[in-house]
Design a protein around this motif. Structure first.
Motif, PDB file in Angstrom:
ATOM      1  N   ALA A 153       0.714  -1.175   0.088  1.00 16.85           N
ATOM      2  CA  ALA A 153       0.070  -0.036  -0.093  1.00 16.85           C
ATOM      3  C   ALA A 153       0.784   1.323  -0.023  1.00 16.85           C
ATOM      4  O   ALA A 153       2.005   1.253   0.793  1.00 16.85           O
ATOM      5  CB  ALA A 153      -0.903   0.035   1.121  1.00 16.85           C
ATOM      6  N   VAL A 154       0.529   2.393  -0.907  1.00 11.18           N
ATOM      7  CA  VAL A 154       0.941   3.624  -0.679  1.00 11.18           C
ATOM      8  C   VAL A 154      -0.062   4.514  -0.348  1.00 11.18           C
ATOM      9  O   VAL A 154      -1.136   4.672  -0.893  1.00 11.18           O
ATOM     10  CB  VAL A 154       1.418   4.156  -2.025  1.00 11.18           C
ATOM     11  N   SER A 155      -0.043   5.049   0.895  1.00  8.03           N
ATOM     12  CA  SER A 155      -1.085   5.738   1.540  1.00  8.03           C
ATOM     13  C   SER A 155      -1.086   7.453   0.803  1.00  8.03           C
ATOM     14  O   SER A 155       0.027   7.824   0.932  1.00  8.03           O
ATOM     15  CB  SER A 155      -0.974   5.958   3.046  1.00  8.03           C
ATOM     16  N   ASN A 156      -2.214   7.848   0.406  1.00  7.82           N
ATOM     17  CA  ASN A 156      -2.409   8.895  -0.229  1.00  7.82           C
ATOM     18  C   ASN A 156      -2.776   9.943   0.902  1.00  7.82           C
ATOM     19  O   ASN A 156      -3.484   9.628   1.896  1.00  7.82           O
ATOM     20  CB  ASN A 156      -3.074   8.888  -1.570  1.00  7.82           C
ATOM     21  N   TRP A 161      -6.641  17.715  -1.202  1.00  4.42           N
ATOM     22  CA  TRP A 161      -5.453  18.278  -0.784  1.00  4.42           C
ATOM     23  C   TRP A 161      -4.446  18.213  -2.142  1.00  4.42           C
ATOM     24  O   TRP A 161      -4.566  17.433  -2.781  1.00  4.42           O
ATOM     25  CB  TRP A 161      -4.657  17.652   0.252  1.00  4.42           C
ATOM     26  N   ASN A 162      -3.463  19.267  -2.164  1.00  8.19           N
ATOM     27  CA  ASN A 162      -2.594  19.155  -3.273  1.00  8.19           C
ATOM     28  C   ASN A 162      -1.657  18.135  -3.469  1.00  8.19           C
ATOM     29  O   ASN A 162      -1.501  17.389  -4.281  1.00  8.19           O
ATOM     30  CB  ASN A 162      -1.765  20.383  -3.127  1.00  8.19           C
ATOM     31  N   CYS A 163      -1.436  17.444  -2.134  1.00  6.63           N
ATOM     32  CA  CYS A 163      -0.576  16.342  -2.013  1.00  6.63           C
ATOM     33  C   CYS A 163      -1.115  15.070  -2.658  1.00  6.63           C
ATOM     34  O   CYS A 163      -0.492  13.955  -2.932  1.00  6.63           O
ATOM     35  CB  CYS A 163      -0.094  16.253  -0.614  1.00  6.63           C
ATOM     36  N   GLN A 164      -2.479  15.039  -2.838  1.00 13.17           N
ATOM     37  CA  GLN A 164      -3.079  13.818  -3.548  1.00 13.17           C
ATOM     38  C   GLN A 164      -2.855  13.659  -4.695  1.00 13.17           C
ATOM     39  O   GLN A 164      -2.430  12.661  -5.374  1.00 13.17           O
ATOM     40  CB  GLN A 164      -4.646  13.817  -3.148  1.00 13.17           C
ATOM     41  N   VAL A 165      -2.765  14.887  -5.543  1.00 13.68           N
ATOM     42  CA  VAL A 165      -2.388  15.036  -7.069  1.00 13.68           C
ATOM     43  C   VAL A 165      -0.994  14.459  -7.185  1.00 13.68           C
ATOM     44  O   VAL A 165      -0.730  13.522  -7.926  1.00 13.68           O
ATOM     45  CB  VAL A 165      -2.633  16.367  -7.436  1.00 13.68           C
ATOM     46  N   ASP A 185      -6.709   5.317  -0.610  1.00 12.89           N
ATOM     47  CA  ASP A 185      -7.304   6.722  -0.142  1.00 12.89           C
ATOM     48  C   ASP A 185      -7.433   6.630   1.417  1.00 12.89           C
ATOM     49  O   ASP A 185      -8.243   5.661   1.700  1.00 12.89           O
ATOM     50  CB  ASP A 185      -8.445   6.966  -0.906  1.00 12.89           C
ATOM     51  N   THR A 186      -6.823   7.377   2.338  1.00  5.65           N
ATOM     52  CA  THR A 186      -6.870   7.489   3.864  1.00  5.65           C
ATOM     53  C   THR A 186      -8.115   8.291   3.948  1.00  5.65           C
ATOM     54  O   THR A 186      -8.686   8.489   5.312  1.00  5.65           O
ATOM     55  CB  THR A 186      -5.776   8.184   4.469  1.00  5.65           C
ATOM     56  N   GLY A 187      -8.834   8.990   3.058  1.00  5.97           N
ATOM     57  CA  GLY A 187     -10.233   9.422   3.402  1.00  5.97           C
ATOM     58  C   GLY A 187     -10.132  10.947   4.162  1.00  5.97           C
ATOM     59  O   GLY A 187     -10.885  11.900   3.781  1.00  5.97           O
ATOM     60  N   SER A 188      -9.209  11.083   5.177  1.00  2.15           N
ATOM     61  CA  SER A 188      -9.457  12.369   5.892  1.00  2.15           C
ATOM     62  C   SER A 188      -7.888  12.615   6.336  1.00  2.15           C
ATOM     63  O   SER A 188      -7.055  11.561   6.495  1.00  2.15           O
ATOM     64  CB  SER A 188     -10.536  12.449   6.810  1.00  2.15           C
ATOM     65  N   ALA A 189      -7.703  13.740   6.843  1.00  2.80           N
ATOM     66  CA  ALA A 189      -6.646  13.976   7.715  1.00  2.80           C
ATOM     67  C   ALA A 189      -6.215  13.041   8.777  1.00  2.80           C
ATOM     68  O   ALA A 189      -5.207  12.508   9.381  1.00  2.80           O
ATOM     69  CB  ALA A 189      -6.357  15.318   8.209  1.00  2.80           C
ATOM     70  N   ALA A 190      -7.317  12.657   9.515  1.00  4.77           N
ATOM     71  CA  ALA A 190      -7.449  11.894  10.724  1.00  4.77           C
ATOM     72  C   ALA A 190      -7.322  10.287  10.237  1.00  4.77           C
ATOM     73  O   ALA A 190      -6.505   9.553  11.062  1.00  4.77           O
ATOM     74  CB  ALA A 190      -8.967  11.795  11.370  1.00  4.77           C
ATOM     75  N   GLY A 194      -4.247   8.232  11.272  1.00  7.81           N
ATOM     76  CA  GLY A 194      -4.493   6.940  12.094  1.00  7.81           C
ATOM     77  C   GLY A 194      -3.882   5.642  11.302  1.00  7.81           C
ATOM     78  O   GLY A 194      -3.550   4.920  12.120  1.00  7.81           O
ATOM     79  N   SER A 195      -3.543   5.814  10.126  1.00  4.14           N
ATOM     80  CA  SER A 195      -2.967   4.681   9.279  1.00  4.14           C
ATOM     81  C   SER A 195      -1.425   4.591   9.670  1.00  4.14           C
ATOM     82  O   SER A 195      -1.085   3.609   9.929  1.00  4.14           O
ATOM     83  CB  SER A 195      -2.939   4.969   7.785  1.00  4.14           C
ATOM     84  N   ILE A 196      -0.786   5.732  10.389  1.00 10.61           N
ATOM     85  CA  ILE A 196       0.547   5.591  10.629  1.00 10.61           C
ATOM     86  C   ILE A 196       0.578   5.265  12.021  1.00 10.61           C
ATOM     87  O   ILE A 196       1.266   4.290  12.473  1.00 10.61           O
ATOM     88  CB  ILE A 196       1.201   7.065  10.752  1.00 10.61           C
ATOM     89  N   ALA A 197      -0.591   5.588  12.855  1.00 14.13           N
ATOM     90  CA  ALA A 197      -0.538   5.252  14.237  1.00 14.13           C
ATOM     91  C   ALA A 197      -0.865   3.911  14.226  1.00 14.13           C
ATOM     92  O   ALA A 197      -0.193   3.119  15.320  1.00 14.13           O
ATOM     93  CB  ALA A 197      -1.381   5.888  15.117  1.00 14.13           C
ATOM     94  N   GLY A 198      -1.644   3.331  13.514  1.00 12.37           N
ATOM     95  CA  GLY A 198      -1.899   1.875  13.425  1.00 12.37           C
ATOM     96  C   GLY A 198      -0.761   1.064  13.132  1.00 12.37           C
ATOM     97  O   GLY A 198      -0.534   0.001  13.717  1.00 12.37           O
ATOM     98  N   ALA A 199       0.079   1.475  12.080  1.00 15.98           N
ATOM     99  CA  ALA A 199       1.231   0.736  11.980  1.00 15.98           C
ATOM    100  C   ALA A 199       2.275   0.540  12.972  1.00 15.98           C
ATOM    101  O   ALA A 199       2.874  -0.425  13.051  1.00 15.98           O
ATOM    102  CB  ALA A 199       1.941   1.569  10.500  1.00 15.98           C
TER     103      ALA A 199
END
Length: 332
Positions: A153-156, A161-165, A185-190, A194-199
């Motif tokens: 997975a590459v988390s977007n 957000w500009n960084c999504q592009v 798609d991580t869906g939101s800033a949270a 959360g994906s980083i915290a979970g890892a």
């Protein structure tokens, strides 16, 4: 002797004048409290130091990059934008500076604002061969996708957000899909946080976009990967940062510059307080740690500013006069 006495009297008079100028303050000052954490804390630090150290009367106003710049440029208000990310307004800012309306006082983020693709440091330590994004893409098994652990997975970034592009374009440029990776798609800033915290909680791999200074990078040790090529601004502007660019190439993120920008009117009334505004800067590691404390303690921007001032006098006292330092310490 008469010359010596006259010189002494002159020096004493100048010292008194300087002291009176500092005591008199710099009048009413409006400061933009931007709607992201590092800039919000910086505004509160400025408020405390300018009020308690230099006798100014400070009003904080809600800010964001484009609205704040436009207001400063066209209306001369607010007086100070403590952390203006200038890449987004570079051309009109240069014009405003050359025409004398605005002044770039200092680069508040000493090492710039950093963007890129990151992995957890514990994973980088365990796999020292992973130095670049291309190295990471050789190991989809280390970065399991949440919906299909057989894929990486590459988390977007969140939508809008500009960084999504840029992340989506780089994902295609790197051929990540064919190398066994899904763009998630991580869906939101949270959701991204959360994906980083979970890892980290599960001690599993994570690969994706993030930036500094942020609370997350103050709380979790991450390693930024190289893209193996220098930043190509022309291609970035023409393709990497453009939605659905047909033929994206591998590129590196720019280092964004964040400056303190002030109006000409403020520079004329600030007096000795201007020296502080022109001197004040801090590094990402410092800001990351402050934001991590703020996040862990559910603190306001003001809480975080006071935490910084109470715990890092060795840093901020170099920004101010000894007299101002004494007054700020007494007020904390």
């Amino acid at each position: 002797m008469k010359t010596l006495l006259a010189s002494t009297a002159l020096a004493a008079g100048l010292y008194a004048m300087a002291g009176n100028a500092q005591a008199a303050g710099c009048g009413d000052v409006s400061i933009a409290e931007m709607n992201w954490a590092s800039a919000g804390v910086a505004a509160q630090v400025d408020k405390i130091i300018l009020e308690k150290g230099y006798g100014c009367t400070v009003t904080l106003v809600t800010g964001d990059t484009m609205p704040t710049f436009t207001s400063m440029n066209e209306k001369g208000q607010p007086d100070v934008a403590p952390e203006l990310w200038v890449n987004a307004v570079r051309t009109p800012l240069d014009a405003a500076v050359s025409e004398g309306r605005l002044i770039i006082a200092a680069e508040i983020l000493a090492d710039g604002a950093v963007e890129g693709w990151w992995i957890p440091k514990f994973l980088a330590d365990a796999h020292p061969d992973i130095k670049t994004v291309q190295d990471a893409l050789k190991h989809p098994e280390l970065f399991p996708a949440p919906e299909d652990a057989s894929r990486g997975a590459v988390s977007n970034c969140p939508s809008g957000w500009n960084c999504q592009v840029s992340t989506a374009n780089l994902y295609r440029a790197l051929g990540a899909k064919d190398k066994g990776f899904d763009l998630v798609d991580t869906g939101s800033a949270a959701g991204l946080d959360g994906s980083i915290a979970g890892a980290f909680a599960k001690k599993t791999g994570w690969l994706g976009y993030y930036w500094a200074p942020t609370a997350i990078l103050g709380k979790y040790e991450m390693a930024k990967l190289s893209f193996g090529v220098p930043h190509d601004k022309a291609d970035w502007d023409a393709c990497t940062a453009v939605p659905d660019c047909p033929n994206p190439k591998v590129n590196s993120y720019p280092t964004s510059q964040a400056y303190t920008v002030i109006t000409k009117q403020f520079s004329e009334k600030a007096g000795v307080a201007l020296d502080y505004v022109k001197t004040r800067k801090w590094g990402n590691a410092m800001v990351n740690s402050i934001l991590a404390w703020q996040d862990a303690n559910q603190g306001t921007n003001e809480d975080a500013a006071k935490y910084f001032l109470k715990n890092n006098p060795d840093v901020w006292t170099t920004w101010v006069s000894p007299e101002a330092a004494t007054k700020v310490k007494a007020a904390l």
